[in-house]
Design a protein around this motif. Structure first.
Motif, PDB file in Angstrom:
ATOM      1  N   ARG A  55      47.256  20.553 -29.279  1.00 15.46           N
ATOM      2  CA  ARG A  55      48.492  21.008 -28.406  1.00 15.46           C
ATOM      3  C   ARG A  55      50.042  20.735 -29.290  1.00 15.46           C
ATOM      4  NH1 ARG A  55      50.935  17.993 -22.809  1.00 15.46           N
ATOM      5  NH2 ARG A  55      51.452  16.501 -24.456  1.00 15.46           N
ATOM      6  N   LEU A  56      50.674  21.668 -29.342  1.00 15.99           N
ATOM      7  CA  LEU A  56      51.840  21.537 -29.980  1.00 15.99           C
ATOM      8  C   LEU A  56      53.077  21.065 -28.808  1.00 15.99           C
ATOM      9  CD1 LEU A  56      51.621  24.576 -32.291  1.00 15.99           C
ATOM     10  CD2 LEU A  56      50.805  22.363 -32.701  1.00 15.99           C
ATOM     11  N   SER A  57      53.926  20.576 -29.529  1.00 13.88           N
ATOM     12  CA  SER A  57      55.140  20.203 -28.653  1.00 13.88           C
ATOM     13  C   SER A  57      56.520  20.581 -29.438  1.00 13.88           C
ATOM     14  CB  SER A  57      55.172  18.618 -28.434  1.00 13.88           C
ATOM     15  OG  SER A  57      54.208  18.401 -27.593  1.00 13.88           O
ATOM     16  N   TYR A  74      56.044  33.337 -25.631  1.00 15.46           N
ATOM     17  CA  TYR A  74      57.225  32.484 -25.440  1.00 15.46           C
ATOM     18  C   TYR A  74      57.289  32.216 -23.860  1.00 15.46           C
ATOM     19  CZ  TYR A  74      58.992  37.449 -24.391  1.00 15.46           C
ATOM     20  OH  TYR A  74      58.881  38.471 -24.031  1.00 15.46           O
ATOM     21  N   THR A  75      58.112  31.268 -23.529  1.00 10.79           N
ATOM     22  CA  THR A  75      58.474  31.181 -21.943  1.00 10.79           C
ATOM     23  C   THR A  75      59.466  32.266 -21.857  1.00 10.79           C
ATOM     24  OG1 THR A  75      60.259  29.616 -22.391  1.00 10.79           O
ATOM     25  CG2 THR A  75      58.236  28.826 -21.930  1.00 10.79           C
ATOM     26  N   SER A  76      59.236  32.728 -20.398  1.00  9.06           N
ATOM     27  CA  SER A  76      60.331  33.724 -20.032  1.00  9.06           C
ATOM     28  C   SER A  76      61.244  33.158 -18.805  1.00  9.06           C
ATOM     29  CB  SER A  76      59.685  35.132 -20.021  1.00  9.06           C
ATOM     30  OG  SER A  76      60.619  36.230 -19.486  1.00  9.06           O
ATOM     31  N   ALA A 118      48.155  28.413 -24.090  1.00  9.92           N
ATOM     32  CA  ALA A 118      48.755  28.631 -22.836  1.00  9.92           C
ATOM     33  C   ALA A 118      50.455  27.705 -23.390  1.00  9.92           C
ATOM     34  CB  ALA A 118      48.130  27.957 -21.549  1.00  9.92           C
ATOM     35  N   ILE A 119      51.372  28.415 -22.743  1.00  5.59           N
ATOM     36  CA  ILE A 119      52.516  28.066 -23.037  1.00  5.59           C
ATOM     37  C   ILE A 119      53.064  27.087 -21.344  1.00  5.59           C
ATOM     38  CG2 ILE A 119      54.022  29.854 -22.617  1.00  5.59           C
ATOM     39  CD1 ILE A 119      55.885  29.059 -25.068  1.00  5.59           C
ATOM     40  N   TYR A 177      55.443  23.094 -24.518  1.00  6.30           N
ATOM     41  CA  TYR A 177      54.251  22.820 -25.212  1.00  6.30           C
ATOM     42  C   TYR A 177      53.468  24.086 -25.458  1.00  6.30           C
ATOM     43  CZ  TYR A 177      55.405  18.336 -23.076  1.00  6.30           C
ATOM     44  OH  TYR A 177      55.832  17.160 -22.809  1.00  6.30           O
ATOM     45  N   LEU A 178      52.539  24.415 -26.324  1.00  3.50           N
ATOM     46  CA  LEU A 178      51.513  25.241 -26.690  1.00  3.50           C
ATOM     47  C   LEU A 178      49.992  24.714 -26.874  1.00  3.50           C
ATOM     48  CD1 LEU A 178      51.366  28.315 -27.076  1.00  3.50           C
ATOM     49  CD2 LEU A 178      51.266  27.642 -29.598  1.00  3.50           C
ATOM     50  N   GLN A 179      49.487  24.763 -25.787  1.00  3.26           N
ATOM     51  CA  GLN A 179      47.986  24.378 -25.736  1.00  3.26           C
ATOM     52  C   GLN A 179      47.368  25.523 -26.198  1.00  3.26           C
ATOM     53  OE1 GLN A 179      46.620  21.214 -24.382  1.00  3.26           O
ATOM     54  NE2 GLN A 179      44.775  22.072 -25.424  1.00  3.26           N
TER      55      GLN A 179
END
Length: 124
Positions: free
Chosen positions: A19-21, A50-52, A68-69, A79-81
């Motif tokens: 998981r990236l933060s 990206y989050t929209s 999953a973002i 976060y990017l799981q």
């Protein structure tokens, strides 16, 4: 001043998860699209997700169903799981941000604000 600080990269075996933060500061969180692109040695940048703020999140075909973002507005963190990681996911992952009005016009890899990057290595 816009700041994006990534964390969470590392070495993982194929099939594993990370998981990236991305901790964001210096701008109004809700007014920006925040996302990730990656770049492997000798390869072009690839927009990952990206989050929209005005639509559904975006995922590249290569990660759809595995990544999953999400975002925590209270912590100004995205976060990017990443699940079921594959060797081809190996790259430096960069958190990027752009105002919504600009994000509609350019690809993720050209968002003007970028973090320092975090290395993700998928190898047995």
């Amino acid at each position: 001043e816009v700041q994006l600080v990534e964390s969470g990269g590392g070495l993982v075996q194929p099939g594993g998860s990370l998981r990236l933060s991305c901790a964001a500061s210096g701008f109004t969180f809700d007014d920006y699209n925040i996302g990730w692109f990656r770049q492997a040695p000798g390869k072009e940048r690839e927009g990952v997700s990206y989050t929209s703020r005005d639509g559904s999140p975006y995922y590249s075909d290569s990660v759809k169903g595995r990544f999953a973002i999400s975002s925590d507005n209270a912590k100004n963190t995205v976060y990017l799981q990443m699940n079921n990681l594959k060797p081809e996911d190996t790259a430096v992952y960069y958190c990027v941000a752009a105002p919504i009005w600009l994000a509609r016009e350019i690809p993720i890899s050209e968002y003007p604000n970028r973090g320092q990057g975090t290395q993700v290595t998928v190898s047995s």
